[in-house]
Write a protein that holds these residues in place. Structure first.
Motif, short mmCIF file in Angstrom:
data_model
loop_
_atom_site.label_atom_id
_atom_site.label_comp_id
_atom_site.label_asym_id
_atom_site.label_seq_id
_atom_site.Cartn_x
_atom_site.Cartn_y
_atom_site.Cartn_z
N GLY A 58 0.77 -1.23 0.00
CA GLY A 58 0.00 0.00 0.00
C GLY A 58 0.81 1.29 0.00
N LEU A 59 1.85 1.33 -0.82
CA LEU A 59 2.62 2.57 -0.96
C LEU A 59 1.90 3.46 -1.97
CD1 LEU A 59 6.25 1.10 -1.08
CD2 LEU A 59 4.91 1.81 0.90
N ARG A 60 1.03 4.32 -1.47
CA ARG A 60 0.12 5.06 -2.35
C ARG A 60 0.79 6.18 -3.12
NH1 ARG A 60 -4.11 7.70 0.40
NH2 ARG A 60 -2.78 7.87 2.23
N HIS A 61 1.99 6.58 -2.70
CA HIS A 61 2.64 7.72 -3.35
C HIS A 61 4.01 7.36 -3.91
CE1 HIS A 61 -0.64 10.00 -1.62
NE2 HIS A 61 -0.31 9.53 -0.43
N THR A 62 4.24 6.08 -4.15
CA THR A 62 5.51 5.60 -4.70
C THR A 62 5.25 5.00 -6.08
OG1 THR A 62 6.37 5.10 -2.49
CG2 THR A 62 7.42 3.98 -4.35
N TYR A 63 6.11 5.32 -7.04
CA TYR A 63 5.92 4.76 -8.37
C TYR A 63 7.22 4.75 -9.14
CZ TYR A 63 5.89 9.58 -10.20
OH TYR A 63 6.23 10.88 -10.53
N PHE A 64 7.24 3.92 -10.16
CA PHE A 64 8.36 3.81 -11.08
C PHE A 64 8.01 4.63 -12.31
CE2 PHE A 64 12.10 0.97 -11.27
CZ PHE A 64 12.60 1.32 -12.52
N PRO A 65 8.68 5.76 -12.57
CA PRO A 65 8.31 6.60 -13.71
C PRO A 65 8.30 5.83 -15.03
CG PRO A 65 9.89 7.73 -12.30
CD PRO A 65 9.81 6.31 -11.81
N GLY A 66 7.34 6.17 -15.88
CA GLY A 66 7.24 5.53 -17.17
C GLY A 66 8.32 6.02 -18.13
N VAL A 67 8.44 5.34 -19.24
CA VAL A 67 9.42 5.73 -20.26
C VAL A 67 9.13 7.15 -20.73
CG1 VAL A 67 10.27 5.24 -22.59
CG2 VAL A 67 9.79 3.35 -21.02
N GLY A 68 10.14 8.00 -20.65
CA GLY A 68 10.00 9.38 -21.09
C GLY A 68 9.36 10.31 -20.08
N GLU A 69 8.97 9.80 -18.92
CA GLU A 69 8.30 10.63 -17.92
C GLU A 69 9.32 11.42 -17.12
OE1 GLU A 69 4.91 10.21 -14.40
OE2 GLU A 69 5.77 8.41 -15.32
N GLU A 70 9.30 12.74 -17.27
CA GLU A 70 10.34 13.58 -16.66
C GLU A 70 9.88 14.34 -15.43
OE1 GLU A 70 12.25 16.10 -19.51
OE2 GLU A 70 13.35 14.40 -20.37
N GLY A 71 8.60 14.48 -15.24
CA GLY A 71 8.10 15.23 -14.10
C GLY A 71 7.85 14.34 -12.89
N ILE A 72 7.32 14.95 -11.84
CA ILE A 72 6.92 14.26 -10.62
C ILE A 72 5.41 14.44 -10.49
CG2 ILE A 72 7.16 14.18 -8.10
CD1 ILE A 72 10.03 15.16 -8.46
N ARG A 73 4.66 13.37 -10.31
CA ARG A 73 3.21 13.39 -10.50
C ARG A 73 2.43 14.17 -9.45
NH1 ARG A 73 2.45 6.91 -11.86
NH2 ARG A 73 3.81 6.89 -13.74
N GLU A 74 2.80 14.04 -8.20
CA GLU A 74 2.01 14.64 -7.12
C GLU A 74 2.74 15.84 -6.52
OE1 GLU A 74 0.90 11.59 -4.34
OE2 GLU A 74 0.31 10.20 -5.93
N ALA A 75 2.16 16.38 -5.46
CA ALA A 75 2.75 17.56 -4.81
C ALA A 75 4.18 17.27 -4.41
CB ALA A 75 1.91 17.94 -3.60
N HIS A 76 5.09 18.19 -4.72
CA HIS A 76 6.51 17.97 -4.46
C HIS A 76 7.25 19.30 -4.37
CE1 HIS A 76 6.13 18.36 -8.85
NE2 HIS A 76 7.33 18.89 -8.81
N PRO A 77 8.34 19.32 -3.61
CA PRO A 77 9.23 20.47 -3.66
C PRO A 77 10.13 20.35 -4.88
CG PRO A 77 10.11 18.85 -2.16
CD PRO A 77 8.80 18.29 -2.66
N ARG A 78 10.57 21.45 -5.40
CA ARG A 78 11.48 21.42 -6.54
C ARG A 78 12.88 21.01 -6.07
NH1 ARG A 78 9.69 22.93 -11.24
NH2 ARG A 78 7.69 24.01 -11.40
#
Length: 400
Positions: free
Chosen positions: A239-259
């Motif tokens: 149940g890691l609701r905010h953890t993910y493996f970015p997809g191919v070509g995905e450069e951003g961060i999906r949810e709220a984040h500090p730069r």
């Protein structure tokens, strides 16, 4: 890799490909300009009492060490969870730091990768003592390098002798290749252009290449993508609701984040480097997570929720790290884990991670304490910045 937290003396995390696991560069000696002192604030679930040493330490990471933002999540001896923030999420807008915001987790990814390999061991599909050649025939051939001599265990414990590919591409990752997609085989080919560090099993040396090979092993044995296996076997399972493996070509961060920020050279102003192609890290450092999710993962791992007892025991079987490797006293490598003595006694288990813009330091204890601290610069803005993060992790786990 980045590694573990630390004992009563600050541990200097090994840098970049050379000594710090998806880590990027050595700790600089000069402070980096960050445009003045940043405000510090506590997360809404934080204790505001005068004796809250974690809150004080977070504020100092911003005011004294110059990190734009710091985030933390802790689980105390009483089982109570607390979140903390300090600084600003964006140096330009001065936006608030999101509580338990997402960050690039860097080399903490290695602990996920090692867990999947050990699950396959428990299923009888992989043997730790088997040679890499059995699963990936012909993959490893080079100067002093032969997959017929390297075992799966040696990959996971950094005793393979494989050259570290990140030693040779880091400057480009921060610069002209920031948005370049790299396939795993390309990363291995970069390493194979160089001589082995030592004969398999003869020493210990952190190498991100080990985990790229481990990722390919997972894909070969399961016949499925690494990202899928990591998600199904670990992320969804606990149940890691905010953890993910970015997809191919995905450069951003999906949810709220500090730069995330980086200094191109010692003494230079911090540049924003949040968006990039993370494929250069893959099985060694591509995951995105949050402090509380990292606490949950390492607690579940050490608590026996992800591995059978025999495989967890293997994971926790450690080797001594050479004294000149840049780690603190007592740090030892397991299989995708490190153990480090705490100043208050006992060990902290975890890993740690560095990747452009972010430095994360998680750790858990056998009695259920947990803490993860993340800061939003890599390199550190001051020479002692990362050591102070490690010191604060020790404080968070040892406070009464």
């Amino acid at each position: 890799m980045s590694d573990r937290s630390q004992s009563s003396q600050p541990v200097r995390r090994p840098s970049s490909g050379r000594r710090r696991g998806i880590a990027l560069v050595a700790v600089v000696a000069a402070a980096l300009a960050v445009g003045g002192t940043l405000p510090a604030s506590a997360g809404p679930q934080q204790s505001h009492g005068p004796r809250d040493v974690v809150r004080t330490g977070m504020e100092r990471l911003v005011s004294d060490d110059g990190f734009p933002a710091a985030l933390a999540a802790t689980v105390g001896r009483d089982g109570r969870s607390r979140d903390y923030t300090a600084g600003v999420a964006d140096l330009s807008t001065k936006a608030k730091v999101p509580v338990d915001g997402q960050v690039r987790a860097g080399s903490n990814t290695k602990s996920f990768t090692a867990t999947v390999v050990l699950q396959l061991v428990g299923e009888g599909k992989v043997k730790l003592g088997a040679r890499v050649e059995k699963y990936l025939p012909g993959l490893l051939r080079g100067d002093g390098i032969d997959g017929r001599d390297i075992t799966v265990r040696q990959l996971l414990q950094h005793t393979s002798g494989l050259p570290n590919y990140t030693d040779f591409i880091l400057e480009d990752v921060f610069d002209k290749d920031r948005h370049t997609y790299r396939q795993p085989r390309e990363l291995i080919d970069i390493a194979l252009e160089h001589k082995a560090n030592f004969a398999p099993g003869a020493s210990v040396a952190y190498s991100n290449t080990n985990y790229i090979v481990a990722g390919l092993l997972i894909e070969k044995v399961t016949g499925r993508p690494l990202a899928e296996q990591t998600t199904e076997r670990i992320i969804d399972r606990i149940g890691l609701r905010h953890t993910y493996f970015p997809g191919v070509g995905e450069e951003g961060i999906r949810e709220a984040h500090p730069r995330g920020y980086h200094a191109p050279k010692p003494g230079a102003p911090l540049d924003e480097i949040t968006e990039l192609d993370p494929s250069w890290g893959w099985a060694a450092g591509q995951l995105i997570s949050t402090p509380s999710d990292l606490n949950r993962f390492f607690s579940a791992l050490i608590g026996g929720e992800l591995l059978k007892p025999a495989q967890l025991a293997q994971m926790r079987s450690t080797v001594k790290v050479p004294a000149d490797a840049g780690y603190g006293p007592g740090v030892r490598f397991g299989l995708g884990l490190t153990s480090t003595p705490l100043s208050c006694g006992g060990l902290v288990w975890g890993h740690g991670g560095d990747t452009p813009g972010y430095h994360t330091s998680p750790g858990v204890t056998d009695d259920g304490r947990a803490a993860t601290i993340a800061v939003t610069a890599d390199l550190p803005p001051t020479a002692k910045g990362f050591a102070n993060v490690d010191k604060l992790l020790d404080t968070a786990l040892c406070r009464k």
